[in-house]
Design a protein around this motif. Structure first.
Motif, PDB file in Angstrom:
ATOM      1  N   VAL A 174      -3.053   2.238  18.010  1.00 41.98           N
ATOM      2  CA  VAL A 174      -2.704   2.167  19.440  1.00 41.98           C
ATOM      3  C   VAL A 174      -3.242   3.218  20.124  1.00 41.98           C
ATOM      4  O   VAL A 174      -2.972   4.558  19.888  1.00 41.98           O
ATOM      5  N   ILE A 175      -4.011   2.905  21.161  1.00 43.45           N
ATOM      6  CA  ILE A 175      -4.837   3.951  21.893  1.00 43.45           C
ATOM      7  C   ILE A 175      -4.415   4.055  23.349  1.00 43.45           C
ATOM      8  O   ILE A 175      -4.549   2.607  23.930  1.00 43.45           O
ATOM      9  N   GLY A 184     -17.293  14.282  17.891  1.00 45.97           N
ATOM     10  CA  GLY A 184     -17.493  13.595  19.285  1.00 45.97           C
ATOM     11  C   GLY A 184     -16.334  12.338  18.981  1.00 45.97           C
ATOM     12  O   GLY A 184     -16.527  11.292  19.134  1.00 45.97           O
ATOM     13  N   CYS A 185     -14.992  13.083  18.756  1.00 46.77           N
ATOM     14  CA  CYS A 185     -14.093  12.194  18.232  1.00 46.77           C
ATOM     15  C   CYS A 185     -13.476  11.207  19.574  1.00 46.77           C
ATOM     16  O   CYS A 185     -12.914  10.135  19.175  1.00 46.77           O
ATOM     17  N   GLY A 186     -13.968  11.659  20.905  1.00 46.94           N
ATOM     18  CA  GLY A 186     -13.480  10.636  21.945  1.00 46.94           C
ATOM     19  C   GLY A 186     -12.059  10.497  22.070  1.00 46.94           C
ATOM     20  O   GLY A 186     -11.419  11.504  22.360  1.00 46.94           O
ATOM     21  N   THR A 187     -11.406   9.409  21.769  1.00 46.43           N
ATOM     22  CA  THR A 187     -10.410   9.235  21.962  1.00 46.43           C
ATOM     23  C   THR A 187      -9.286   9.440  20.622  1.00 46.43           C
ATOM     24  O   THR A 187      -8.172   9.252  20.370  1.00 46.43           O
ATOM     25  N   GLY A 188     -10.123   9.816  19.672  1.00 49.08           N
ATOM     26  CA  GLY A 188      -9.635  10.105  18.157  1.00 49.08           C
ATOM     27  C   GLY A 188      -9.484   8.951  17.349  1.00 49.08           C
ATOM     28  O   GLY A 188      -8.891   8.950  16.308  1.00 49.08           O
ATOM     29  N   ILE A 189      -9.971   7.557  17.903  1.00 49.94           N
ATOM     30  CA  ILE A 189      -9.703   6.272  17.126  1.00 49.94           C
ATOM     31  C   ILE A 189     -10.381   6.445  15.599  1.00 49.94           C
ATOM     32  O   ILE A 189      -9.736   5.839  14.760  1.00 49.94           O
ATOM     33  N   ASN A 237      -3.261  10.834  20.982  1.00 48.30           N
ATOM     34  CA  ASN A 237      -3.228   9.504  20.161  1.00 48.30           C
ATOM     35  C   ASN A 237      -2.944   9.700  18.841  1.00 48.30           C
ATOM     36  O   ASN A 237      -2.572   8.919  18.051  1.00 48.30           O
ATOM     37  N   VAL A 238      -3.203  10.978  18.472  1.00 48.62           N
ATOM     38  CA  VAL A 238      -2.803  11.332  17.184  1.00 48.62           C
ATOM     39  C   VAL A 238      -1.451  11.312  16.890  1.00 48.62           C
ATOM     40  O   VAL A 238      -1.037  10.636  16.005  1.00 48.62           O
ATOM     41  N   THR A 239      -0.693  11.809  17.981  1.00 45.91           N
ATOM     42  CA  THR A 239       0.783  11.720  17.848  1.00 45.91           C
ATOM     43  C   THR A 239       1.263  10.284  17.857  1.00 45.91           C
ATOM     44  O   THR A 239       2.158  10.026  17.342  1.00 45.91           O
TER      45      THR A 239
END
Length: 278
Positions: A114-115, A150-155, A184-186
Motif C-alpha cells: 500500500v503506497i 534511491g528508495c523513492g516511495t520505499g516500495i 509508507n514504511v509505517t
C-alpha cells in the motif's frame, strides 16, 4: 498556510538520458519533486525556496547534446492526495504482488503493498520498479541484510521486508522521498526498515547481502565503487534505471569488481540486471 509552488515544464529532446540528468541537477539545486511525461519532466519547488537565477547553474541546460526548453508557472498548493486518487491506478505484478493506494480495494494477492506516492518516484507503474519487483519475487531474501538505494516511495524496501529481508536500509537524497518513505514504511507495518536522507557517502563501513539500486545510469556509474565496497561476498546486486543499449557500459564497470550477470529483465527497452558476487 497557503504554500505556493513554482512549476517548470521542461521539454527535452532526446528525452533520455537528458531527463535523468536534468532531474538529478534540479534536485541538487533544491527542486522538491518531479513528474515525468511524454515530452520531458515537470519540476516543482516551493516559491519560498525559489530565486530567479537558480537555473543558471543547471549545466545540462547549456549542453549542445540536448535540446531543452521550458516554461514556468506559479501553482497554488493543491491536495496532492486528491490528485493521486484521480491518476494512480492499482497494478499487479505476475499475479502475486498488488501495488495500490489506501483507497483501492485489496485484490488479496500473496503480497499487498500500500503506497501513498504523493510526488515521489516508485509506484510500480514505471518499468524499472516493476522489473525490480519481479527480480525480488524470484529471490530468497530471508534474513538478508539489504540496501534500497534511491528508495523513492520505499516500495522496494517494503517488498524486500515482506520477502523476509532484515535489516534494511532505505536511502534517498530527496527530502520528499525520505518523508514519503517513512510514511509508507509505517503504512505497511514494516519493522526492519531504517530510512535515511542522503547519498552514497552514507555507505561507508556498511555491508549488505543484497543491494537494490534503481536510479539512473550516470549515478550508478559514479557511485559504483561505493556499492561494491559494501556488497558482501556471495552477495547480489540489482541495477535498473537505464536502457538496453546501456548494458555494455554498466557491465564493463561492474565486471571490474568480479561480478557476473545472473539475469536480465527487459520491459519497453528499460532493463533490470541481477548481478552475483562470487
Amino acid at each position: 498556510m497557503n504554500i505556493k509552488y513554482i512549476g517548470y515544464s521542461f521539454t527535452v529532446t532526446p528525452k533520455e538520458p537528458a531527463t535523468e540528468i536534468l532531474i538529478a541537477q534540479l534536485g541538487f539545486a533544491g527542486f522538491e519533486s518531479f513528474v515525468e511525461n511524454e515530452d520531458g519532466v515537470t519540476a516543482y519547488i516551493q516559491e519560498a525556496d525559489w530565486n530567479a537565477g537558480m537555473l543558471e547553474d543547471i549545466q545540462i541546460l547549456n549542453s549542445n547534446e540536448f535540446n531543452i526548453s521550458y516554461k514556468e508557472e506559479v501553482i497554488e498548493q493543491t491536495n496532492w492526495n486528491s490528485e493521486w486518487e484521480k491518476n494512480f491506478n492499482p497494478i499487479q505484478v505476475d499475479d502475486l504482488v498488488s501495488i495500490r493506494a489506501p483507497f483501492h480495494e485489496n485484490p488479496n494477492l500473496k503480497y499487498d503493498i500500500v503506497i501513498e506516492p504523493k510526488m515521489s518516484f516508485g509506484t510500480g507503474h514505471h518499468e524499472t520498479t516493476h522489473m525490480m519487483v519481479q527480480h525480488l519475487l524470484d529471490m530468497d531474501l530471508t534474513n538478508k541484510k539489504t540496501l534500497d538505494m534511491g528508495c523513492g516511495t520505499g516500495i522496494l524496501a517494503i517488498f524486500a521486508e515482506m520477502k523476509g529481508a532484515q535489516p534494511i536500509d532505505a536511502i534517498d537524497i530527496d527530502n520528499w522521498c525520505y518523508e514519503n518513505s517513512l510514511e509508507n514504511v509505517t503504512r505497511n507495518n514494516c519493522s526492519h526498515i531504517s530510512v535515511y536522507e542522503g547519498d552514497a557517502s552514507l555507505l561507508i563501513n556498511k555491508e549488505y547481502d543484497v543491494i537494490i539500486a534503481n536510479i539512473n545510469r550516470n549515478i550508478l556509474l559514479n557511485d559504483m565503487q561505493s556499492y561494491m565496497n559494501c556488497l558482501a561476498k556471495n552477495g547480489t546486486i540489482l541495477f535498473s534505471g537505464f536502457y538496453q543499449e546501456d548494458i555494455p557500459i554498466i557491465d564493463a564497470e561492474v565486471s571490474k569488481y568480479g561480478l557476473n550477470i545472473d539475469k536480465i529483465i527487459e520491459r519497453n527497452n528499460w532493463v533490470a540486471i541481477k548481478y552475483i558476487f562470487e
